[in-house]
Write a protein that holds these residues in place. Sequence first.
Motif, short mmCIF file in Angstrom:
data_model
loop_
_atom_site.label_atom_id
_atom_site.label_comp_id
_atom_site.label_asym_id
_atom_site.label_seq_id
_atom_site.Cartn_x
_atom_site.Cartn_y
_atom_site.Cartn_z
N MET A 1 0.86 -1.17 0.00
CA MET A 1 0.00 0.00 0.00
C MET A 1 0.90 1.24 0.00
SD MET A 1 -2.89 1.06 2.81
CE MET A 1 -4.34 0.28 2.20
N ASN A 2 0.70 2.09 -0.96
CA ASN A 2 1.53 3.28 -1.02
C ASN A 2 0.97 4.35 -0.07
OD1 ASN A 2 -0.47 4.83 -2.29
ND2 ASN A 2 0.14 4.17 -4.33
N PRO A 3 1.74 5.40 0.18
CA PRO A 3 1.31 6.42 1.15
C PRO A 3 -0.01 7.11 0.76
CG PRO A 3 3.63 6.65 0.67
CD PRO A 3 3.11 5.61 -0.25
N PHE A 4 -0.22 7.32 -0.53
CA PHE A 4 -1.46 7.98 -0.96
C PHE A 4 -2.67 7.13 -0.61
CE2 PHE A 4 -4.74 8.68 -4.20
CZ PHE A 4 -5.03 10.00 -3.93
N GLU A 5 -2.61 5.84 -0.84
CA GLU A 5 -3.71 4.95 -0.52
C GLU A 5 -3.96 4.90 0.99
OE1 GLU A 5 -2.38 1.31 -2.22
OE2 GLU A 5 -3.29 1.74 -4.19
N MET A 6 -2.90 4.96 1.77
CA MET A 6 -3.04 4.95 3.22
C MET A 6 -3.74 6.23 3.70
SD MET A 6 -0.33 4.14 6.22
CE MET A 6 -0.16 2.49 5.60
N VAL A 7 -3.38 7.36 3.14
CA VAL A 7 -4.00 8.62 3.51
C VAL A 7 -5.49 8.58 3.16
CG1 VAL A 7 -4.11 11.09 3.00
CG2 VAL A 7 -1.91 10.00 3.40
N VAL A 8 -5.81 8.08 1.96
CA VAL A 8 -7.20 7.99 1.55
C VAL A 8 -7.96 7.05 2.48
CG1 VAL A 8 -8.73 7.17 -0.29
CG2 VAL A 8 -6.75 8.57 -0.87
N ALA A 9 -7.36 5.93 2.85
CA ALA A 9 -8.01 4.99 3.76
C ALA A 9 -8.27 5.63 5.12
CB ALA A 9 -7.16 3.73 3.91
N ILE A 10 -7.31 6.37 5.62
CA ILE A 10 -7.48 7.04 6.92
C ILE A 10 -8.60 8.07 6.85
CG2 ILE A 10 -6.38 8.62 8.56
CD1 ILE A 10 -3.76 7.09 8.03
N VAL A 11 -8.64 8.83 5.77
CA VAL A 11 -9.69 9.84 5.61
C VAL A 11 -11.06 9.18 5.55
CG1 VAL A 11 -10.62 11.57 4.01
CG2 VAL A 11 -8.19 11.57 4.55
N VAL A 12 -11.18 8.09 4.83
CA VAL A 12 -12.45 7.38 4.72
C VAL A 12 -12.88 6.85 6.09
CG1 VAL A 12 -13.57 5.33 3.75
CG2 VAL A 12 -12.19 6.82 2.28
N VAL A 13 -11.97 6.27 6.83
CA VAL A 13 -12.31 5.75 8.15
C VAL A 13 -12.76 6.87 9.08
CG1 VAL A 13 -11.32 4.68 10.22
CG2 VAL A 13 -10.83 3.71 7.97
N VAL A 14 -12.08 8.00 9.05
CA VAL A 14 -12.45 9.13 9.91
C VAL A 14 -13.82 9.67 9.51
CG1 VAL A 14 -11.85 11.51 10.51
CG2 VAL A 14 -10.09 9.75 10.50
N MET A 15 -14.09 9.75 8.22
CA MET A 15 -15.40 10.24 7.76
C MET A 15 -16.52 9.31 8.20
SD MET A 15 -14.47 11.75 3.99
CE MET A 15 -16.13 11.55 3.45
N ILE A 16 -16.31 8.01 8.05
CA ILE A 16 -17.33 7.05 8.47
C ILE A 16 -17.55 7.13 9.98
CG2 ILE A 16 -17.81 4.58 8.70
CD1 ILE A 16 -16.42 4.21 5.97
N ALA A 17 -16.48 7.26 10.72
CA ALA A 17 -16.60 7.36 12.18
C ALA A 17 -17.35 8.63 12.58
CB ALA A 17 -15.22 7.34 12.82
N SER A 18 -17.09 9.73 11.90
CA SER A 18 -17.78 10.98 12.26
C SER A 18 -19.26 10.90 11.90
CB SER A 18 -17.11 12.17 11.60
OG SER A 18 -17.18 12.08 10.21
N VAL A 19 -19.61 10.25 10.80
CA VAL A 19 -21.02 10.08 10.45
C VAL A 19 -21.72 9.20 11.48
CG1 VAL A 19 -22.58 9.03 8.76
CG2 VAL A 19 -20.70 10.47 7.98
N ILE A 20 -21.10 8.12 11.88
CA ILE A 20 -21.69 7.24 12.89
C ILE A 20 -21.84 7.99 14.21
CG2 ILE A 20 -21.27 5.19 14.30
CD1 ILE A 20 -19.97 3.94 11.79
N LYS A 21 -20.85 8.76 14.58
CA LYS A 21 -20.90 9.54 15.82
C LYS A 21 -22.04 10.55 15.78
CE LYS A 21 -17.92 12.39 18.73
NZ LYS A 21 -16.61 13.03 18.81
N ALA A 22 -22.19 11.23 14.63
CA ALA A 22 -23.26 12.23 14.50
C ALA A 22 -24.64 11.56 14.58
CB ALA A 22 -23.12 12.96 13.17
N ARG A 23 -24.81 10.43 13.96
CA ARG A 23 -26.09 9.71 14.03
C ARG A 23 -26.35 9.22 15.45
NH1 ARG A 23 -28.61 6.44 9.46
NH2 ARG A 23 -28.58 8.01 7.86
N TYR A 24 -25.32 8.78 16.10
CA TYR A 24 -25.44 8.27 17.46
C TYR A 24 -25.91 9.38 18.39
CZ TYR A 24 -24.00 5.52 21.53
OH TYR A 24 -23.97 4.83 22.70
N LYS A 25 -25.34 10.56 18.26
CA LYS A 25 -25.74 11.69 19.09
C LYS A 25 -27.14 12.16 18.74
CE LYS A 25 -21.34 13.70 20.38
NZ LYS A 25 -20.50 14.88 20.33
#
Length: 77
Positions: A1-25
Amino acid sequence: MNPFEMVVAIVVVVMIASVIKARYKLHGGDGDPATARENARLRQEVDQLKDRLAVLERITVEKENSLAREIDDLRNR
């Protein structure tokens, strides 16, 4: 996995987590009945304190007005 793919993966995980957190609240947080009861009790207490403050403000204003009237009455004598 190159660095660009890792950054994209991290961004996607953070976005999904923030959506779940917002729905949870949005749906009431953790849903703990004890927390809900405590929140209701605190809201009721705040409402009571607001009512008491309104009464104290009214008493204070009435006393100031009556004191001003008494001073005016003494001046007019």
